[in-house]
Design a protein around this motif. Structure first.
Motif, PDB file in Angstrom:
ATOM      1  N   LEU A   1       0.799  -1.151  -0.039  1.00  0.00           N
ATOM      2  CA  LEU A   1      -0.081   0.034  -0.018  1.00  0.00           C
ATOM      3  C   LEU A   1       0.797   1.186  -0.005  1.00  0.00           C
ATOM      4  CD1 LEU A   1      -2.715   1.511   0.307  1.00  0.00           C
ATOM      5  CD2 LEU A   1      -2.508   1.300   2.770  1.00  0.00           C
ATOM      6  N   VAL A   2       0.427   2.340  -0.854  1.00  0.00           N
ATOM      7  CA  VAL A   2       1.169   3.647  -0.807  1.00  0.00           C
ATOM      8  C   VAL A   2      -0.035   4.586  -0.660  1.00  0.00           C
ATOM      9  CG1 VAL A   2       2.246   5.377  -1.858  1.00  0.00           C
ATOM     10  CG2 VAL A   2       3.323   3.017  -2.215  1.00  0.00           C
ATOM     11  N   VAL A   3      -0.002   5.461   0.179  1.00  0.00           N
ATOM     12  CA  VAL A   3      -1.145   6.517   0.645  1.00  0.00           C
ATOM     13  C   VAL A   3      -0.390   7.774  -0.114  1.00  0.00           C
ATOM     14  CG1 VAL A   3      -2.606   7.607   1.986  1.00  0.00           C
ATOM     15  CG2 VAL A   3      -2.331   5.222   2.294  1.00  0.00           C
ATOM     16  N   MET A   4      -1.252   8.490  -0.769  1.00  0.00           N
ATOM     17  CA  MET A   4      -0.568   9.848  -1.069  1.00  0.00           C
ATOM     18  C   MET A   4      -1.524  10.916  -0.459  1.00  0.00           C
ATOM     19  SD  MET A   4       0.507   9.565  -5.099  1.00  0.00           S
ATOM     20  CE  MET A   4      -1.157   9.639  -5.715  1.00  0.00           C
ATOM     21  N   GLN A   5      -0.963  11.946  -0.134  1.00  0.00           N
ATOM     22  CA  GLN A   5      -1.476  13.037   0.604  1.00  0.00           C
ATOM     23  C   GLN A   5      -0.864  14.357   0.134  1.00  0.00           C
ATOM     24  OE1 GLN A   5      -2.026  12.598   4.658  1.00  0.00           O
ATOM     25  NE2 GLN A   5      -3.624  10.768   4.531  1.00  0.00           N
ATOM     26  N   THR A   6      -1.204  15.658   0.465  1.00  0.00           N
ATOM     27  CA  THR A   6      -0.551  16.676  -0.112  1.00  0.00           C
ATOM     28  C   THR A   6      -0.757  18.097   1.125  1.00  0.00           C
ATOM     29  OG1 THR A   6      -0.562  18.172  -1.854  1.00  0.00           O
ATOM     30  CG2 THR A   6      -2.818  17.431  -1.271  1.00  0.00           C
ATOM     31  N   LEU A   7       0.032  18.866   0.911  1.00  0.00           N
ATOM     32  CA  LEU A   7      -0.440  20.254   1.605  1.00  0.00           C
ATOM     33  C   LEU A   7      -1.069  21.012   0.893  1.00  0.00           C
ATOM     34  CD1 LEU A   7       2.695  20.783   3.862  1.00  0.00           C
ATOM     35  CD2 LEU A   7       0.837  19.429   4.251  1.00  0.00           C
ATOM     36  N   SER A   8      -1.389  20.897  -0.567  1.00  0.00           N
ATOM     37  CA  SER A   8      -2.189  21.692  -1.312  1.00  0.00           C
ATOM     38  C   SER A   8      -3.590  22.180  -0.923  1.00  0.00           C
ATOM     39  CB  SER A   8      -2.056  21.236  -2.868  1.00  0.00           C
ATOM     40  OG  SER A   8      -0.777  21.058  -3.425  1.00  0.00           O
TER      41      SER A   8
END
Length: 415
Positions: A243-250
């Protein structure tokens, strides 16, 4: 070292052999970052930017940036930022966090490390979804298998909203039929659907022994969900090696301009991404702002802003429902993000103003007129699967939401 779970996943068979054998570039700052630094061929005299040039005065907000030793290469690893992210998302350590130049760099890196170019190996996407998955696939010359999201609940029936959901069984069938699929990209909450994918569905794919690749969950909008901790796949990272979870500060942090993307995964995958990235991919100004954004005070401010945006989302949906007589259909999706998606219907006809079907031609005309004649810019999504005639409207300030409703009403009344 403990065995990875699930047992059917082996990182050595998913990652390309040349990447596994890669000797990463060693940065000067990997070794030492203090003292008289004469090891990286930097400009010892400092930045060439001056406080004033001709008649242009440097803005006050940039003066602090100039004090950041911009003539020195940035930290290549940024452990303090990673530690704060790990704490925020309930992970045990910084070694489960990777930082990229926006999520787009992470998408590209994942494809490059796992999928052999040439069109034989592939990724799987679930349209309607974020377009960069397919763009990065094309750039890297890899194939794309598409399994559309299911739209349940006919729009307009008793005012019901359409609901998008991932078709887990069809995804399973697709990866069985095509073992060359190496990555599954899921967007949750979806873009443009705004709909969360239940953790049970994500678990079902992670546990599916026929799929030997990696499940990638893009959570750019996760902070706008009602139950962030209970909805985020970050809670599964420490259990699942695939599993890879992507998040962002955008989005929720309001820092789109600094381009800071996040990948959460177990250390072996994080190390592979770190070995493959550009040596100094996160700039010093970006790192400085990101660290500030992840302070307890800033996180509290983010959560307060998110609450305001969620309230604005509710008000915007209510306002759009009042435009039904002008041909605005019920909002589709589950509305777990900072935008809403509405179908523009064919112009009402007859004495009772009967509504027509979603009308992409009319929707596109509304989109163009709003932007070019009313200075309000929304997004036309009418060509996406399941989104015929749809406009995507970002939740703005109270004044902006009022403006878009008023001007949308005016434009619809003219066409």
């Amino acid at each position: 070292m403990a065995a990875l779970y699930p047992a059917h996943f082996k990182i050595s068979t998913v990652i390309r052999p040349n990447i596994l054998a890669l000797q990463p570039y060693r940065c000067a700052r990997d070794d030492y970052n203090q003292g008289t630094l004469l090891d990286a061929n930097e400009n010892a005299f400092g930045s060439s930017i001056v406080a004033s040039a001709s008649t242009d005065v440097l803005p006050d907000e940039l003066k602090e940036t100039l004090s950041m030793n911009l003539h020195r290469y940035p930290d290549p690893s940024h452990p303090a930022i990673k530690e704060r992210i790990a704490s925020l998302r309930g992970l045990s350590g910084a070694d489960q966090v990777f930082l990229g130049v926006g999520s787009d760099e992470i998408i590209d890196l994942l494809i490059r490390v796992a999928v052999v170019p040439g069109g034989t190996e592939k990724i799987l996407t679930t349209p309607p979804t974020y377009g960069m998955y397919a763009v990065c696939a094309q750039v890297n010359d890899v194939g794309v298998v598409k399994v559309p999201l299911e739209l349940s609940g006919a729009r307009g029936e008793g005012g019901a909203h359409g609901r998008f959901s991932a078709n887990v069984e069809q995804i399973k069938q697709a990866v069985v039929a095509d073992p060359a699929i190496k990555l599954i990209f899921l967007c949750s909450p979806g873009n443009p659907t705004g709909t969360l994918i239940p953790l049970a569905s994500i678990r079902a794919l992670l546990e599916f022994h026929e799929f030997k690749g990696i499940v990638v969950v893009d959570e750019a909008y996760i902070d706008f969900a009602e139950d962030v901790q209970g909805s985020s796949a970050a809670s599964l990272v420490e259990q699942y090696a695939n599993l890879v979870v992507m998040q962002t500060l955008s989005k929720s942090f309001g820092l789109a301009a600094i381009r800071l993307g996040i990948a959460l995964a177990q250390p072996p995958l994080i190390q592979i991404l770190s070995n493959t990235k550009a040596p100094y991919n996160i700039s010093t100004p970006t790192a400085h702002l990101a660290l500030s954004a992840l302070s307890p005070e800033s996180i509290a401010r983010m959560q307060s802003v998110v609450s305001g945006l969620v309230a604005g989302r509710t008000a915007l949906i209510a306002g759009l429902s009042e435009l039904a007589p002008f041909g605005v259909g019920p909002v589709i999706g589950a509305n777990d993000a900072n935008f809403v998606v509405v179908p523009i219907l064919a112009r009402p006809t007859g004495a009772e103003g009967a509504q027509g079907a979603p009308d992409s031609v009319r929707a596109h005309a509304v989109y163009k007129t709003l932007a070019e004649e009313r200075a309000v810019v929304v997004r036309f999504r009418g060509h996406e699967p399941g989104c015929a005639g749809c406009l995507r409207i970002t939740v703005g300030t109270e004044a902006e939401n009022t403006e878009v409703l008023e001007k949308l009403k005016d434009v619809l009344g003219e066409m």
